[in-house]
Write a protein that holds these residues in place. Structure first.
Motif, PDB file in Angstrom:
ATOM      1  N   ASN A   1       0.839  -1.192   0.000  1.00 19.17           N
ATOM      2  CA  ASN A   1       0.000   0.000   0.000  1.00 19.17           C
ATOM      3  C   ASN A   1       0.881   1.252   0.000  1.00 19.17           C
ATOM      4  OD1 ASN A   1      -1.813   2.067   0.527  1.00 19.17           O
ATOM      5  ND2 ASN A   1      -3.030   0.842   1.933  1.00 19.17           N
ATOM      6  N   PRO A   2       0.852   2.034  -1.093  1.00 14.58           N
ATOM      7  CA  PRO A   2       1.692   3.230  -1.135  1.00 14.58           C
ATOM      8  C   PRO A   2       1.257   4.313  -0.146  1.00 14.58           C
ATOM      9  CG  PRO A   2       0.197   3.218  -3.004  1.00 14.58           C
ATOM     10  CD  PRO A   2       0.031   1.892  -2.299  1.00 14.58           C
ATOM     11  N   ASN A   3       0.082   4.177   0.429  1.00 11.82           N
ATOM     12  CA  ASN A   3      -0.430   5.161   1.388  1.00 11.82           C
ATOM     13  C   ASN A   3      -0.059   4.829   2.830  1.00 11.82           C
ATOM     14  OD1 ASN A   3      -1.986   6.627  -0.671  1.00 11.82           O
ATOM     15  ND2 ASN A   3      -3.087   4.699  -0.775  1.00 11.82           N
ATOM     16  N   ALA A   4       0.422   3.607   3.070  1.00 10.57           N
ATOM     17  CA  ALA A   4       0.782   3.200   4.428  1.00 10.57           C
ATOM     18  C   ALA A   4       2.029   3.955   4.871  1.00 10.57           C
ATOM     19  CB  ALA A   4       1.015   1.697   4.495  1.00 10.57           C
ATOM     20  N   THR A   5       1.969   4.514   6.066  1.00 12.82           N
ATOM     21  CA  THR A   5       3.119   5.233   6.607  1.00 12.82           C
ATOM     22  C   THR A   5       3.847   4.409   7.656  1.00 12.82           C
ATOM     23  OG1 THR A   5       1.680   6.341   8.199  1.00 12.82           O
ATOM     24  CG2 THR A   5       2.138   7.506   6.136  1.00 12.82           C
ATOM     25  N   GLY A   6       3.293   3.255   7.996  1.00 12.31           N
ATOM     26  CA  GLY A   6       3.932   2.357   8.945  1.00 12.31           C
ATOM     27  C   GLY A   6       3.190   1.041   9.010  1.00 12.31           C
ATOM     28  N   GLU A   7       3.879   0.015   9.490  1.00 13.86           N
ATOM     29  CA  GLU A   7       3.284  -1.311   9.678  1.00 13.86           C
ATOM     30  C   GLU A   7       3.710  -1.839  11.028  1.00 13.86           C
ATOM     31  OE1 GLU A   7       4.573  -3.898   6.557  1.00 13.86           O
ATOM     32  OE2 GLU A   7       3.124  -3.103   5.134  1.00 13.86           O
ATOM     33  N   CYS A   8       2.907  -2.742  11.567  1.00 11.67           N
ATOM     34  CA  CYS A   8       3.299  -3.378  12.812  1.00 11.67           C
ATOM     35  C   CYS A   8       4.413  -4.386  12.510  1.00 11.67           C
ATOM     36  CB  CYS A   8       2.109  -4.052  13.487  1.00 11.67           C
ATOM     37  SG  CYS A   8       1.450  -5.460  12.591  1.00 11.67           S
ATOM     38  N   GLY A   9       5.070  -4.852  13.526  1.00  5.97           N
ATOM     39  CA  GLY A   9       6.186  -5.774  13.357  1.00  5.97           C
ATOM     40  C   GLY A   9       5.825  -7.076  12.680  1.00  5.97           C
TER      41      GLY A   9
ATOM     42  N   PHE B   1      -1.525  -1.849   9.431  1.00  2.00           N
ATOM     43  CA  PHE B   1      -0.779  -0.708   8.933  1.00  2.00           C
ATOM     44  C   PHE B   1      -1.375   0.592   9.446  1.00  2.00           C
ATOM     45  CE2 PHE B   1      -4.192  -1.293   5.967  1.00  2.00           C
ATOM     46  CZ  PHE B   1      -4.531  -0.026   5.514  1.00  2.00           C
ATOM     47  N   THR B   2      -0.598   1.662   9.305  1.00  2.00           N
ATOM     48  CA  THR B   2      -0.981   3.003   9.720  1.00  2.00           C
ATOM     49  C   THR B   2      -1.009   3.901   8.493  1.00  2.00           C
ATOM     50  OG1 THR B   2       0.146   2.699  11.821  1.00  2.00           O
ATOM     51  CG2 THR B   2      -0.314   4.955  11.178  1.00  2.00           C
ATOM     52  N   VAL B   3      -1.948   4.829   8.479  1.00  2.00           N
ATOM     53  CA  VAL B   3      -2.001   5.853   7.435  1.00  2.00           C
ATOM     54  C   VAL B   3      -2.159   7.186   8.142  1.00  2.00           C
ATOM     55  CG1 VAL B   3      -3.279   6.742   5.473  1.00  2.00           C
ATOM     56  CG2 VAL B   3      -3.033   4.287   5.759  1.00  2.00           C
TER      57      VAL B   3
END
Length: 122
Positions: free
Chosen positions: A101-109, A114-116
């Motif tokens: 996802n190009p919009n995800a700014t972070g993911e969990c381990g 994911f975070t947006v």
């Protein structure tokens, strides 16, 4: 600071050939009309992907057809999923759909959620 414009009529979701082939097999096995791609507000980072085999869309879903695979996506998530690429990969003895996802700014381990950030329209 960058400005990104999202036009709902121009949202795109992509399937790799491996994801397309696996989706076709699973849709046929489930005797479904397509796949509903939804997000669940949970997980350690905020949102988790959900794939469900369905006969028809729910109210508020947008229909995508990618190489003969029908995907239904709730309109409210289109900004977060615009440009999403779905792949089907083998990791060790496991096989799974993988989301880029190009919009995800972070993911969990563990990669389950994911975070947006800065998605005011959602």
């Amino acid at each position: 600071m960058t400005v990104q414009t999202f036009v709902p009529g121009q949202a795109e979701i992509h399937l790799t050939p491996a994801a397309r082939d696996q989706a076709r097999r699973e849709i046929a096995r489930a005797s479904a009309g397509g796949i509903r791609l939804d997000l669940d507000e949970s997980g350690c980072s905020g949102y988790m992907y959900e794939l469900n085999f369905v006969e028809q869309p729910e109210d508020g879903d947008r229909r995508f057809e990618v190489d003969g695979v029908v995907l239904y996506v709730p309109e409210k998530w289109l900004a977060m999923l615009n440009g999403l690429q779905i792949d089907y990969v083998k990791e060790g003895v496991n096989s799974l759909f993988k989301f880029r996802n190009p919009n995800a700014t972070g993911e969990c381990g563990c990669g389950e959620s994911f975070t947006v950030e800065d998605m005011d329209e959602v």
